[in-house]
Design a protein around this motif. Sequence first.
Motif, PDB file in Angstrom:
ATOM      1  N   ASP A   1       0.416  -5.369  14.627  1.00  0.00           N
ATOM      2  CA  ASP A   1       0.781  -5.969  15.916  1.00  0.00           C
ATOM      3  C   ASP A   1       2.060  -6.810  15.813  1.00  0.00           C
ATOM      4  N   ALA A   2       2.910  -6.474  14.855  1.00  0.00           N
ATOM      5  CA  ALA A   2       4.101  -7.284  14.567  1.00  0.00           C
ATOM      6  C   ALA A   2       5.059  -7.402  15.750  1.00  0.00           C
ATOM      7  N   GLU A   3       5.066  -6.388  16.620  1.00  0.00           N
ATOM      8  CA  GLU A   3       6.012  -6.415  17.737  1.00  0.00           C
ATOM      9  C   GLU A   3       5.304  -6.428  19.092  1.00  0.00           C
ATOM     10  N   LYS A   4       4.182  -7.111  19.129  1.00  0.00           N
ATOM     11  CA  LYS A   4       3.441  -7.191  20.392  1.00  0.00           C
ATOM     12  C   LYS A   4       4.221  -7.956  21.456  1.00  0.00           C
ATOM     13  N   ASP A   5       5.160  -8.826  21.014  1.00  0.00           N
ATOM     14  CA  ASP A   5       5.985  -9.581  21.956  1.00  0.00           C
ATOM     15  C   ASP A   5       7.375  -8.968  22.123  1.00  0.00           C
TER      16      ASP A   5
ATOM     17  N   GLU B   1      -4.398  -2.752   2.591  1.00  0.00           N
ATOM     18  CA  GLU B   1      -4.019  -4.149   2.844  1.00  0.00           C
ATOM     19  C   GLU B   1      -4.212  -4.581   4.299  1.00  0.00           C
ATOM     20  N   SER B   2      -3.910  -3.687   5.224  1.00  0.00           N
ATOM     21  CA  SER B   2      -4.012  -4.082   6.636  1.00  0.00           C
ATOM     22  C   SER B   2      -4.370  -2.880   7.502  1.00  0.00           C
ATOM     23  N   PRO B   3      -5.095  -3.097   8.603  1.00  0.00           N
ATOM     24  CA  PRO B   3      -5.478  -1.995   9.486  1.00  0.00           C
ATOM     25  C   PRO B   3      -4.279  -1.435  10.233  1.00  0.00           C
ATOM     26  N   GLY B   4      -4.422  -0.191  10.688  1.00  0.00           N
ATOM     27  CA  GLY B   4      -3.347   0.453  11.430  1.00  0.00           C
ATOM     28  C   GLY B   4      -2.786   1.638  10.670  1.00  0.00           C
TER      29      GLY B   4
ATOM     30  N   ARG C   1      14.747 -12.905   6.417  1.00  0.00           N
ATOM     31  CA  ARG C   1      14.185 -13.237   5.108  1.00  0.00           C
ATOM     32  C   ARG C   1      12.876 -14.013   5.289  1.00  0.00           C
ATOM     33  N   ASN C   2      11.881 -13.709   4.440  1.00  0.00           N
ATOM     34  CA  ASN C   2      10.561 -14.355   4.489  1.00  0.00           C
ATOM     35  C   ASN C   2       9.895 -14.193   5.856  1.00  0.00           C
ATOM     36  N   ASP C   3      10.082 -13.036   6.454  1.00  0.00           N
ATOM     37  CA  ASP C   3       9.505 -12.742   7.757  1.00  0.00           C
ATOM     38  C   ASP C   3       7.979 -12.720   7.642  1.00  0.00           C
ATOM     39  N   SER C   4       7.299 -13.531   8.441  1.00  0.00           N
ATOM     40  CA  SER C   4       5.843 -13.638   8.364  1.00  0.00           C
ATOM     41  C   SER C   4       5.136 -12.372   8.825  1.00  0.00           C
ATOM     42  N   ARG C   5       5.849 -11.487   9.488  1.00  0.00           N
ATOM     43  CA  ARG C   5       5.239 -10.243   9.968  1.00  0.00           C
ATOM     44  C   ARG C   5       5.098  -9.200   8.868  1.00  0.00           C
ATOM     45  N   ILE C   6       5.782  -9.416   7.748  1.00  0.00           N
ATOM     46  CA  ILE C   6       5.815  -8.428   6.671  1.00  0.00           C
ATOM     47  C   ILE C   6       4.626  -8.610   5.731  1.00  0.00           C
ATOM     48  N   THR C   7       3.960  -7.517   5.401  1.00  0.00           N
ATOM     49  CA  THR C   7       2.813  -7.551   4.500  1.00  0.00           C
ATOM     50  C   THR C   7       3.294  -7.640   3.049  1.00  0.00           C
ATOM     51  N   LYS C   8       2.360  -7.815   2.127  1.00  0.00           N
ATOM     52  CA  LYS C   8       2.726  -7.895   0.707  1.00  0.00           C
ATOM     53  C   LYS C   8       3.312  -6.568   0.227  1.00  0.00           C
TER      54      LYS C   8
ATOM     55  N   ILE D   1       4.250   9.396  -4.711  1.00  0.00           N
ATOM     56  CA  ILE D   1       4.529   7.977  -4.487  1.00  0.00           C
ATOM     57  C   ILE D   1       4.230   7.608  -3.042  1.00  0.00           C
ATOM     58  N   ILE D   2       4.658   8.451  -2.113  1.00  0.00           N
ATOM     59  CA  ILE D   2       4.404   8.212  -0.693  1.00  0.00           C
ATOM     60  C   ILE D   2       2.895   8.157  -0.430  1.00  0.00           C
ATOM     61  N   ALA D   3       2.157   9.078  -1.063  1.00  0.00           N
ATOM     62  CA  ALA D   3       0.701   9.114  -0.883  1.00  0.00           C
ATOM     63  C   ALA D   3       0.050   7.825  -1.378  1.00  0.00           C
ATOM     64  N   LEU D   4       0.475   7.331  -2.549  1.00  0.00           N
ATOM     65  CA  LEU D   4      -0.069   6.089  -3.096  1.00  0.00           C
ATOM     66  C   LEU D   4       0.273   4.892  -2.214  1.00  0.00           C
ATOM     67  N   LEU D   5       1.493   4.870  -1.682  1.00  0.00           N
ATOM     68  CA  LEU D   5       1.910   3.778  -0.811  1.00  0.00           C
ATOM     69  C   LEU D   5       1.111   3.779   0.495  1.00  0.00           C
ATOM     70  N   ILE D   6       0.808   4.964   0.999  1.00  0.00           N
ATOM     71  CA  ILE D   6      -0.006   5.070   2.212  1.00  0.00           C
ATOM     72  C   ILE D   6      -1.390   4.465   1.979  1.00  0.00           C
ATOM     73  N   ILE D   7      -1.980   4.764   0.825  1.00  0.00           N
ATOM     74  CA  ILE D   7      -3.295   4.202   0.480  1.00  0.00           C
ATOM     75  C   ILE D   7      -3.208   2.680   0.380  1.00  0.00           C
ATOM     76  N   TRP D   8      -2.159   2.176  -0.261  1.00  0.00           N
ATOM     77  CA  TRP D   8      -1.972   0.732  -0.440  1.00  0.00           C
ATOM     78  C   TRP D   8      -1.803   0.034   0.914  1.00  0.00           C
ATOM     79  N   ILE D   9      -1.000   0.626   1.773  1.00  0.00           N
ATOM     80  CA  ILE D   9      -0.760   0.053   3.100  1.00  0.00           C
ATOM     81  C   ILE D   9      -2.057  -0.006   3.907  1.00  0.00           C
TER      82      ILE D   9
END
Length: 218
Positions: A92-96, A62-65, A103-110, A51-59
């Motif tokens: 780059d969610a915590e660049k600042d 979806e987004s770089p990093g 809730r509904n944090d815009s920094r969170i991916t799908k 499961i962890i391996a599949l989630l790593i691929i999904w992450i």
Amino acid sequence: MNQVTEMMLREQGAAVVKSHTEADVSYLFLTCKRIIDFFLSLSLLLITSPIIALLIIWIKYESPGPALYVQERVGYRGKIIRVFKLRSMYNDAEKDGPRWAVRNDSRITKVGSFIRRTRLDELPQLINVLRNDMSLIGPRPERYAFMLQFSEKIPGFMNRVLVKPGLTGLAQVNGGYDLTPEEKFEHDMYYIHHYSAWLETKIFFKTIFIVLTGRGAR
């Protein structure tokens, strides 16, 4: 974080533990808890590795990093520990600087929204449990910046270091990310004051329910 700062925090944590007798539990209970932590976390890590391996691929898709990252948290007696997590935010969610998730944090991916809701982002911390930095159940380890901030606003917040931090806890199965720091602290202190095998078992099975259904959090 420099060594002087870490030493000061550990001294504060140790002082809290020394002065607080209500968190005292039997050596037998703690020994059994550690044995269960080790073998159960090892088993869970082996079972969930696909499961962890599949989630790593999904992450990664979806987004770089990096899909996995390490973050410093405050552990038992104020010791600084390095916890492992699956990335649920954009790179780059915590660049600042660090910010409290809402809730509904815009920094969170799908995928991040999914793994946060089901608590799957915490699975790599089974490694921390094996290393004895954490327990399966206990107050979630807080980040240093938030630890200082909340200690100023919430009396007794440092008391959370009375017990070893956990992969899951009473606050996580009774609201989790939707709770305010004050509400989380109340749940953490209830856990510390009612430390028992029954409460641990209840939290464990409620965590499984949340992971399997995605329900159980407000």
